[in-house]
Write a protein that holds these residues in place. Structure first.
Motif, PDB file in Angstrom:
ATOM      1  N   ARG A  99      23.225   5.665  55.714  1.00 13.08           N
ATOM      2  CA  ARG A  99      23.005   6.755  54.757  1.00 13.08           C
ATOM      3  C   ARG A  99      22.929   6.242  53.323  1.00 13.08           C
ATOM      4  NH1 ARG A  99      26.030  11.903  57.367  1.00 13.08           N
ATOM      5  NH2 ARG A  99      24.983  12.927  55.618  1.00 13.08           N
ATOM      6  N   ARG A 100      23.142   4.930  53.140  1.00 16.43           N
ATOM      7  CA  ARG A 100      23.106   4.332  51.811  1.00 16.43           C
ATOM      8  C   ARG A 100      21.795   3.593  51.595  1.00 16.43           C
ATOM      9  NH1 ARG A 100      28.231   1.598  53.319  1.00 16.43           N
ATOM     10  NH2 ARG A 100      27.095  -0.353  52.948  1.00 16.43           N
ATOM     11  N   ALA A 101      21.578   3.183  50.355  1.00 10.55           N
ATOM     12  CA  ALA A 101      20.436   2.315  50.063  1.00 10.55           C
ATOM     13  C   ALA A 101      20.686   0.947  50.679  1.00 10.55           C
ATOM     14  CB  ALA A 101      20.244   2.185  48.559  1.00 10.55           C
ATOM     15  N   PRO A 102      19.672   0.302  51.245  1.00  8.74           N
ATOM     16  CA  PRO A 102      19.875  -0.995  51.895  1.00  8.74           C
ATOM     17  C   PRO A 102      20.309  -2.065  50.886  1.00  8.74           C
ATOM     18  CG  PRO A 102      17.542  -0.505  51.699  1.00  8.74           C
ATOM     19  CD  PRO A 102      18.264   0.734  51.311  1.00  8.74           C
ATOM     20  N   GLY A 103      21.153  -2.975  51.391  1.00 11.25           N
ATOM     21  CA  GLY A 103      21.587  -4.087  50.561  1.00 11.25           C
ATOM     22  C   GLY A 103      22.574  -3.714  49.479  1.00 11.25           C
ATOM     23  N   TYR A 162      28.667   2.222  44.239  1.00 11.49           N
ATOM     24  CA  TYR A 162      28.420   3.647  44.063  1.00 11.49           C
ATOM     25  C   TYR A 162      29.407   4.288  43.093  1.00 11.49           C
ATOM     26  CZ  TYR A 162      25.020   3.416  47.817  1.00 11.49           C
ATOM     27  OH  TYR A 162      23.913   3.112  48.574  1.00 11.49           O
ATOM     28  N   PHE A 163      30.446   3.557  42.734  1.00 12.71           N
ATOM     29  CA  PHE A 163      31.425   4.098  41.801  1.00 12.71           C
ATOM     30  C   PHE A 163      31.220   3.572  40.385  1.00 12.71           C
ATOM     31  CE2 PHE A 163      33.303   4.387  46.018  1.00 12.71           C
ATOM     32  CZ  PHE A 163      33.723   5.709  46.033  1.00 12.71           C
ATOM     33  N   CYS A 184      24.171  -1.917  34.336  1.00 16.37           N
ATOM     34  CA  CYS A 184      22.774  -1.523  34.556  1.00 16.37           C
ATOM     35  C   CYS A 184      21.989  -2.659  35.202  1.00 16.37           C
ATOM     36  CB  CYS A 184      22.133  -1.107  33.234  1.00 16.37           C
ATOM     37  SG  CYS A 184      22.823   0.420  32.553  1.00 16.37           S
ATOM     38  N   THR A 185      22.625  -3.323  36.147  1.00  9.06           N
ATOM     39  CA  THR A 185      21.971  -4.376  36.921  1.00  9.06           C
ATOM     40  C   THR A 185      22.384  -4.244  38.381  1.00  9.06           C
ATOM     41  OG1 THR A 185      23.788  -5.938  36.523  1.00  9.06           O
ATOM     42  CG2 THR A 185      21.941  -5.982  34.966  1.00  9.06           C
ATOM     43  N   GLY A 186      21.684  -4.952  39.241  1.00 14.15           N
ATOM     44  CA  GLY A 186      22.060  -4.993  40.647  1.00 14.15           C
ATOM     45  C   GLY A 186      21.192  -4.109  41.515  1.00 14.15           C
ATOM     46  N   PRO A 187      21.280  -4.309  42.822  1.00 15.80           N
ATOM     47  CA  PRO A 187      20.424  -3.583  43.768  1.00 15.80           C
ATOM     48  C   PRO A 187      20.567  -2.063  43.683  1.00 15.80           C
ATOM     49  CG  PRO A 187      21.475  -5.449  44.855  1.00 15.80           C
ATOM     50  CD  PRO A 187      22.110  -5.331  43.507  1.00 15.80           C
ATOM     51  N   LEU A 188      21.804  -1.571  43.585  1.00 17.82           N
ATOM     52  CA  LEU A 188      21.962  -0.119  43.591  1.00 17.82           C
ATOM     53  C   LEU A 188      21.475   0.503  42.293  1.00 17.82           C
ATOM     54  CD1 LEU A 188      22.853   2.269  45.254  1.00 17.82           C
ATOM     55  CD2 LEU A 188      25.093   2.124  44.173  1.00 17.82           C
ATOM     56  N   TYR A 189      21.662  -0.198  41.184  1.00 14.54           N
ATOM     57  CA  TYR A 189      21.129   0.341  39.936  1.00 14.54           C
ATOM     58  C   TYR A 189      19.620   0.523  40.048  1.00 14.54           C
ATOM     59  CZ  TYR A 189      19.685   0.869  35.113  1.00 14.54           C
ATOM     60  OH  TYR A 189      19.109   1.346  33.958  1.00 14.54           O
ATOM     61  N   GLU A 190      18.932  -0.473  40.580  1.00 10.46           N
ATOM     62  CA  GLU A 190      17.483  -0.395  40.690  1.00 10.46           C
ATOM     63  C   GLU A 190      17.035   0.606  41.748  1.00 10.46           C
ATOM     64  OE1 GLU A 190      15.443  -1.688  38.631  1.00 10.46           O
ATOM     65  OE2 GLU A 190      16.983  -2.833  37.550  1.00 10.46           O
ATOM     66  N   ARG A 191      17.849   0.806  42.779  1.00 10.32           N
ATOM     67  CA  ARG A 191      17.423   1.641  43.902  1.00 10.32           C
ATOM     68  C   ARG A 191      17.965   3.065  43.858  1.00 10.32           C
ATOM     69  NH1 ARG A 191      16.911  -2.029  49.334  1.00 10.32           N
ATOM     70  NH2 ARG A 191      15.212  -3.350  48.534  1.00 10.32           N
ATOM     71  N   LEU A 192      18.893   3.349  42.951  1.00  9.01           N
ATOM     72  CA  LEU A 192      19.434   4.698  42.869  1.00  9.01           C
ATOM     73  C   LEU A 192      19.689   5.143  41.438  1.00  9.01           C
ATOM     74  CD1 LEU A 192      20.525   7.306  44.079  1.00  9.01           C
ATOM     75  CD2 LEU A 192      22.757   6.168  44.315  1.00  9.01           C
ATOM     76  N   TRP A 193      20.606   4.443  40.760  1.00 14.45           N
ATOM     77  CA  TRP A 193      21.040   4.948  39.458  1.00 14.45           C
ATOM     78  C   TRP A 193      19.907   4.972  38.444  1.00 14.45           C
ATOM     79  CZ3 TRP A 193      24.580   7.612  40.978  1.00 14.45           C
ATOM     80  CH2 TRP A 193      25.644   7.144  41.762  1.00 14.45           C
TER      81      TRP A 193
END
Length: 430
Positions: free
Chosen positions: A118-122, A128-129, A149-158
Motif C-alpha cells: 500500500r506504500r510507494a515502492p522503495g 512517512y513521518f 526534501c530529498t529521498g525516494p518518498l519525497y520524490e514519489r509522494l510529498w
C-alpha cells in the motif's frame, strides 16, 4: 426579501459561495461580474480546436474538503462529483516505467504503512513521518526548513502532493500552508482523502447550479459589468462606479469584494495583498482514455505531474509552471503527449490538442506571500473580502475560496444584525 442590498463584486467560486449564503440569510443580492461568464478560474468552455467543452484548469477535491462539499450540497450538485469508494492514488514513474497505488486506510491511525503493497515502492515507514516537522514550524519557515526534501518518498509522494496543493516548489513553500493541507487530508486518514472529480465539468458542477440557485432566490446577476472604483464616505462605501454608470449605496447596503488581489487593491486604498504569483499549464488531448486508465494518475520524473482521464479526452496538469509560460505551445503539447503515450501504450501520433496557460493561476504560497494575505474583515464598515488569496489558512484552492465566501457572508450578516437603525441598536438578524 428586504430593501437592503448586498453587492457581490466577482462571480468566481468565492463570490458565488458568498452570494449563496447571503441569499439563504434572506438578503437582497446583486452579483456583478466583469466578464460574460461566471466561474473565474473554475469554469468550463467550448474549445473549437478540440470541438469539446473543457475546463480551464483541472481541479481535484478530496472528501475532507468540507466547505466545498457543503457548497455543492446547498446548490444541489454534490452528486456530480465522481470518485472511488475509498482513498486510492495511482502513480507512474516516467523514468523507470514503475507503477504503484497508494492506499491509506480509513482511520487516522496509519496502519496501512505497515503493508508495503500500500506504500510507494522503495520507501521506508519512517519516511512517512517526515512532515511532522511542518506541524510545529514557525510561520516564517519553508517546507525545506521543516522537513527533508530529498529521498525516494519525497520524490514519489510529498513533492507531488505538496506541489499540487501549494502550486509552489515545496522547498520554498510555506510550512504553515503545507501543514494545513496535510492536517486536513492525509493526517485525517483515508476517509478525508478520497479523490473527487467533476466529471461533467467545472461549470456544470460548481458554477451553473449556483447561478440557478441565486436566480431562484431572486438575486440579480449582471455580466459584463466591471467595477472601476468605489466611492467612500468616511468609513463606509458610498457608491460604485461601473464602466456603464454609477450606483449610490444606501446606509444599509454592503459590499463583498471577491476579485483577484490586484483588482482588489485598485478598489480599496492601502489594501495589502499577495503580489507574487505562480503559473499552471494544462494540456488537453482529444482521445478517449484507454481501458484501465486511472481517473487520476500522478506522474513523477517527467514534465507532466497529473494526468486526468475524462470520457472524451485526457488532460495533463503542470503546477508552478512559470518556466513553461514562454515555451512554444507546440513543443509543450508534443513533450506532454510523448509522456502520456509512453505511460499508457497510446499511439505516438499526437491527437487534437489544446494548451492552456494561466500565468497568475494562484498566489505564490511562500511564507512572505502568505503573510500579505488580508483578513476578510476590512477597515470599512460595510465591506468584506472574499477570495482564495485572503487569510483562509489554506493555499489557493477551491476549498479556500468557498471558506472565504462563507466568511465574508457571515461578516455581512453580522453587520446587519448589529447595525443601528434610527439610532436604536438591534440584535435581530435581517
Amino acid at each position: 426579501m428586504n430593501g437592503r442590498i448586498v453587492h457581490v463584486i466577482g462571480a468566481g467560486v468565492a463570490g458565488l459561495s458568498a452570494a449563496v449564503r447571503l441569499v439563504e440569510a434572506g438578503l437582497s443580492v446583486v452579483v456583478h461580474e466583469a466578464t460574460r461568464a461566471a466561474g473565474g478560474r473554475c469554469r468550463s468552455y467550448y474549445d473549437q480546436s478540440l470541438d469539446l467543452v473543457i475546463d480551464n484548469g483541472n481541479h481535484l477535491l478530496l472528501s475532507g474538503n468540507h466547505a466545498a462539499l457543503d457548497y455543492l450540497g446547498r446548490i444541489g450538485s454534490r452528486e456530480k462529483l465522481d470518485g472511488p469508494r475509498s482513498a486510492a492514488f495511482d502513480f507512474a514513474d516516467v523514468r523507470s516505467g514503475q507503477r504503484w497505488r497508494l492506499r491509506p486506510n480509513e482511520g487516522r491511525v496509519p496502519w496501512w504503512l505497515l503493508d508495503r503493497r500500500r506504500r510507494a515502492p522503495g520507501t521506508r515507514v519512517s519516511e512517512y513521518f517526515a512532515p511532522l516537522g511542518l506541524l510545529t514550524a514557525a510561520s516564517t519557515a519553508t517546507v525545506a526548513d521543516a522537513m527533508s526534501c530529498t529521498g525516494p518518498l519525497y520524490e514519489r509522494l510529498w513533492r507531488p502532493v505538496l506541489l499540487a496543493g501549494l502550486n509552489t516548489d515545496p522547498r520554498e513553500g510555506s510550512a504553515a500552508l503545507a501543514a494545513a493541507l496535510l492536517r486536513e487530508t492525509l493526517a485525517a486518514g483515508g476517509r478525508a482523502c478520497r479523490p473527487l472529480i467533476a466529471r461533467e465539468g467545472l461549470s456544470p458542477t460548481f458554477v451553473d447550479p449556483a447561478v440557478a440557485f441565486l436566480k431562484r432566490g431572486n438575486a440579480t446577476i449582471r455580466f459584463g459589468e466591471r467595477l472601476r472604483a468605489i466611492r467612500f464616505d468616511g468609513a463606509r462605501a458610498a457608491g460604485l462606479e461601473f464602466e456603464a454608470g454609477s450606483e449610490i449605496l444606501s446606509d444599509d447596503d454592503a459590499l463583498v469584494v471577491a476579485v483577484p488581489p490586484g483588482a482588489a487593491q485598485d478598489l480599496l486604498p492601502d489594501l495589502e495583498a499577495p503580489d507574487g504569483f505562480r503559473a499552471i499549464v494544462n494540456a488537453h488531448f482529444r482521445m478517449a482514455p484507454p481501458p484501465g486508465q486511472p481517473p487520476i494518475l500522478g506522474v513523477v520524473n517527467g514534465l507532466t505531474e497529473w494526468l486526468f482521464a475524462f470520457p472524451e479526452h485526457l488532460s495533463a496538469t503542470i503546477s508552478a509552471a512559470d518556466r513553461l509560460i514562454d515555451r512554444p505551445r507546440e513543443e509543450l503539447a508534443a513533450e506532454i503527449w510523448r509522456e502520456a503515450a509512453g505511460l499508457n501504450g497510446l499511439p505516438a501520433d499526437i491527437p487534437p490538442w489544446q494548451i492552456v496557460k494561466e500565468k497568475r493561476a494562484t498566489f505564490a504560497a511562500t511564507p512572505a506571500q502568505n503573510a500579505k494575505r488580508p483578513p476578510s474583515r476590512t477597515r470599512w464598515e460595510n465591506i468584506a473580502l472574499a477570495g482564495d488569496w485572503t487569510r483562509t489558512g489554506l493555499p489557493a484552492t477551491i476549498e479556500g475560496a468557498v471558506r472565504s465566501g462563507y466568511k465574508a457572508a457571515s461578516i455581512i450578516v453580522g453587520m446587519r444584525a448589529s447595525a443601528p437603525r434610527a439610532g436604536i441598536a438591534t440584535g435581530v438578524s435581517p
